[in-house]
Write a protein that holds these residues in place. Structure first.
Motif, PDB file in Angstrom:
ATOM      1  N   ALA A 143     -23.552 -19.536   3.700  1.00 21.80           N
ATOM      2  CA  ALA A 143     -22.120 -19.796   3.532  1.00 21.80           C
ATOM      3  C   ALA A 143     -21.503 -18.810   2.542  1.00 21.80           C
ATOM      4  N   ILE A 144     -22.222 -18.523   1.465  1.00 26.04           N
ATOM      5  CA  ILE A 144     -21.732 -17.564   0.466  1.00 26.04           C
ATOM      6  C   ILE A 144     -21.572 -16.185   1.102  1.00 26.04           C
ATOM      7  N   ILE A 145     -22.538 -15.800   1.906  1.00 26.51           N
ATOM      8  CA  ILE A 145     -22.440 -14.504   2.585  1.00 26.51           C
ATOM      9  C   ILE A 145     -21.243 -14.486   3.526  1.00 26.51           C
ATOM     10  N   ALA A 146     -21.071 -15.556   4.293  1.00 29.79           N
ATOM     11  CA  ALA A 146     -19.932 -15.622   5.231  1.00 29.79           C
ATOM     12  C   ALA A 146     -18.607 -15.503   4.483  1.00 29.79           C
ATOM     13  N   ALA A 147     -18.472 -16.260   3.399  1.00 26.09           N
ATOM     14  CA  ALA A 147     -17.240 -16.217   2.619  1.00 26.09           C
ATOM     15  C   ALA A 147     -17.042 -14.843   1.978  1.00 26.09           C
ATOM     16  N   SER A 148     -18.122 -14.276   1.468  1.00 25.98           N
ATOM     17  CA  SER A 148     -18.051 -12.957   0.822  1.00 25.98           C
ATOM     18  C   SER A 148     -17.659 -11.872   1.819  1.00 25.98           C
ATOM     19  N   GLN A 149     -18.170 -11.966   3.037  1.00 33.33           N
ATOM     20  CA  GLN A 149     -17.829 -10.948   4.018  1.00 33.33           C
ATOM     21  C   GLN A 149     -16.372 -11.051   4.458  1.00 33.33           C
ATOM     22  N   LYS A 150     -15.835 -12.265   4.489  1.00 38.90           N
ATOM     23  CA  LYS A 150     -14.402 -12.399   4.784  1.00 38.90           C
ATOM     24  C   LYS A 150     -13.590 -11.701   3.703  1.00 38.90           C
ATOM     25  N   ILE A 151     -14.009 -11.881   2.458  1.00 40.04           N
ATOM     26  CA  ILE A 151     -13.330 -11.222   1.348  1.00 40.04           C
ATOM     27  C   ILE A 151     -13.463  -9.709   1.456  1.00 40.04           C
ATOM     28  N   GLU A 152     -14.676  -9.241   1.746  1.00 34.92           N
ATOM     29  CA  GLU A 152     -14.890  -7.792   1.886  1.00 34.92           C
ATOM     30  C   GLU A 152     -14.023  -7.205   3.000  1.00 34.92           C
ATOM     31  N   HIS A 153     -13.923  -7.901   4.099  1.00 30.47           N
ATOM     32  CA  HIS A 153     -13.128  -7.381   5.221  1.00 30.47           C
ATOM     33  C   HIS A 153     -11.650  -7.313   4.860  1.00 30.47           C
ATOM     34  N   TYR A 154     -11.177  -8.287   4.112  1.00 32.39           N
ATOM     35  CA  TYR A 154      -9.795  -8.234   3.624  1.00 32.39           C
ATOM     36  C   TYR A 154      -9.605  -7.014   2.719  1.00 32.39           C
ATOM     37  N   GLU A 155     -10.565  -6.809   1.820  1.00 37.38           N
ATOM     38  CA  GLU A 155     -10.458  -5.675   0.907  1.00 37.38           C
ATOM     39  C   GLU A 155     -10.564  -4.338   1.646  1.00 37.38           C
ATOM     40  N   ILE A 156     -11.432  -4.263   2.629  1.00 33.52           N
ATOM     41  CA  ILE A 156     -11.563  -3.036   3.420  1.00 33.52           C
ATOM     42  C   ILE A 156     -10.233  -2.711   4.100  1.00 33.52           C
ATOM     43  N   ALA A 157      -9.615  -3.714   4.691  1.00 31.30           N
ATOM     44  CA  ALA A 157      -8.318  -3.499   5.349  1.00 31.30           C
ATOM     45  C   ALA A 157      -7.260  -3.056   4.336  1.00 31.30           C
ATOM     46  N   THR A 158      -7.256  -3.692   3.179  1.00 28.46           N
ATOM     47  CA  THR A 158      -6.251  -3.376   2.160  1.00 28.46           C
ATOM     48  C   THR A 158      -6.439  -1.971   1.605  1.00 28.46           C
ATOM     49  N   TYR A 159      -7.666  -1.638   1.231  1.00 28.34           N
ATOM     50  CA  TYR A 159      -7.892  -0.306   0.656  1.00 28.34           C
ATOM     51  C   TYR A 159      -7.715   0.812   1.687  1.00 28.34           C
ATOM     52  N   GLY A 160      -8.044   0.537   2.929  1.00 25.88           N
ATOM     53  CA  GLY A 160      -7.791   1.526   3.981  1.00 25.88           C
ATOM     54  C   GLY A 160      -6.300   1.808   4.119  1.00 25.88           C
ATOM     55  N   THR A 161      -5.515   0.757   4.086  1.00 25.66           N
ATOM     56  CA  THR A 161      -4.058   0.896   4.171  1.00 25.66           C
ATOM     57  C   THR A 161      -3.509   1.614   2.952  1.00 25.66           C
ATOM     58  N   LEU A 162      -3.947   1.206   1.760  1.00 25.06           N
ATOM     59  CA  LEU A 162      -3.460   1.839   0.531  1.00 25.06           C
ATOM     60  C   LEU A 162      -3.819   3.319   0.475  1.00 25.06           C
ATOM     61  N   ARG A 163      -5.032   3.646   0.887  1.00 21.37           N
ATOM     62  CA  ARG A 163      -5.441   5.055   0.895  1.00 21.37           C
ATOM     63  C   ARG A 163      -4.525   5.862   1.811  1.00 21.37           C
ATOM     64  N   GLN A 164      -4.228   5.298   2.979  1.00 26.34           N
ATOM     65  CA  GLN A 164      -3.359   6.005   3.923  1.00 26.34           C
ATOM     66  C   GLN A 164      -1.936   6.132   3.375  1.00 26.34           C
ATOM     67  N   PHE A 165      -1.436   5.074   2.748  1.00 27.36           N
ATOM     68  CA  PHE A 165      -0.116   5.159   2.114  1.00 27.36           C
ATOM     69  C   PHE A 165      -0.106   6.286   1.081  1.00 27.36           C
ATOM     70  N   ALA A 166      -1.141   6.352   0.244  1.00 23.16           N
ATOM     71  CA  ALA A 166      -1.216   7.381  -0.799  1.00 23.16           C
ATOM     72  C   ALA A 166      -1.213   8.780  -0.177  1.00 23.16           C
ATOM     73  N   GLU A 167      -1.981   8.946   0.899  1.00 20.59           N
ATOM     74  CA  GLU A 167      -2.000  10.250   1.572  1.00 20.59           C
ATOM     75  C   GLU A 167      -0.621  10.601   2.116  1.00 20.59           C
ATOM     76  N   THR A 168       0.009   9.648   2.765  1.00 20.11           N
ATOM     77  CA  THR A 168       1.331   9.875   3.350  1.00 20.11           C
ATOM     78  C   THR A 168       2.362  10.198   2.277  1.00 20.11           C
ATOM     79  N   LEU A 169       2.237   9.564   1.122  1.00 21.91           N
ATOM     80  CA  LEU A 169       3.182   9.780   0.026  1.00 21.91           C
ATOM     81  C   LEU A 169       2.865  11.027  -0.806  1.00 21.91           C
ATOM     82  N   GLY A 170       1.824  11.762  -0.424  1.00 24.66           N
ATOM     83  CA  GLY A 170       1.472  12.985  -1.148  1.00 24.66           C
ATOM     84  C   GLY A 170       0.852  12.709  -2.501  1.00 24.66           C
ATOM     85  N   LEU A 171      -0.007  11.693  -2.552  1.00 24.61           N
ATOM     86  CA  LEU A 171      -0.689  11.325  -3.796  1.00 24.61           C
ATOM     87  C   LEU A 171      -2.200  11.487  -3.601  1.00 24.61           C
TER      88      LEU A 171
END
Length: 190
Positions: free
Chosen positions: A125-153
């Protein structure tokens, strides 16, 4: 005839507008503002995670899972520092804004602890919950990285990419612990 057409046009306009969410007065109007708002959100999320991971660590039984959680706690603290560096790059003070998604994921994880017996089933259960958290973070950081690239940062993009890679690595480790040990042991209990 004009009256009927006028009523139809008004009716169609009202129907379309009913499904549209009205923005708040402080809503982001550009990508820079959306980027900053998203940084505040994940900053809160990472800080909340530093409080949740020790709870998961105390409830884990598997040595491999405990090691994975402990290592990720250290990484998370480094990720918070990295986010603070990104805030500096964009000339903003590091501030947190409550992340409803992370709050929900952490609450779900706590619920899973209550719903499972101590041992390998709780570890699963801990692994399942942790992976849901990781997937949320992966999606968020992927988006933020792309925003930074687009904004010239590029410096911010590099820091966000580093965190993205760590989140992907944590997810991979959790999968290995689940597949090679925990899930198999939990299945044997049946």
């Amino acid at each position: 005839m004009k009256t009927t057409e006028s009523k139809n046009n008004t009716s169609k306009k009202e129907t379309i507008e009913r499904g549209v969410t009205k923005p708040k007065s402080n809503a982001a109007s550009g990508l820079t503002e959306l980027f900053e708002d998203s940084l505040k959100d994940i900053y809160w999320a990472e800080k909340a995670l530093t409080k949740a991971l020790p709870i998961m660590l105390k409830n884990a039984s598997s040595v491999e899972l405990k090691d994975a959680i402990d290592n990720h706690l250290t990484e998370t603290e480094e990720q918070i520092s990295r986010l603070e560096e990104v805030f500096k790059i964009i000339g903003k003070k590091a501030t947190a804004k409550k992340c409803d998604a992370m709050e929900g994921l952490i609450e779900e994880a706590k619920g899973l602890l209550e719903e499972t017996e101590i041992g390998v089933v709780r570890d699963a259960a801990i692994i399942a919950a942790s992976q849901k958290i990781e997937h949320y973070e992966i999606a968020t950081y992927g988006t933020l990285r792309q925003f930074a690239e687009t904004l010239g940062l590029p410096e911010a993009a590099t820091l966000l990419e580093q965190t993205l890679d760590e989140e992907k690595g944590a997810d991979k480790i959790l999968t290995e612990v689940a597949v090679n040990a925990v899930n198999l042991e939990a299945a044997e209990i049946e």
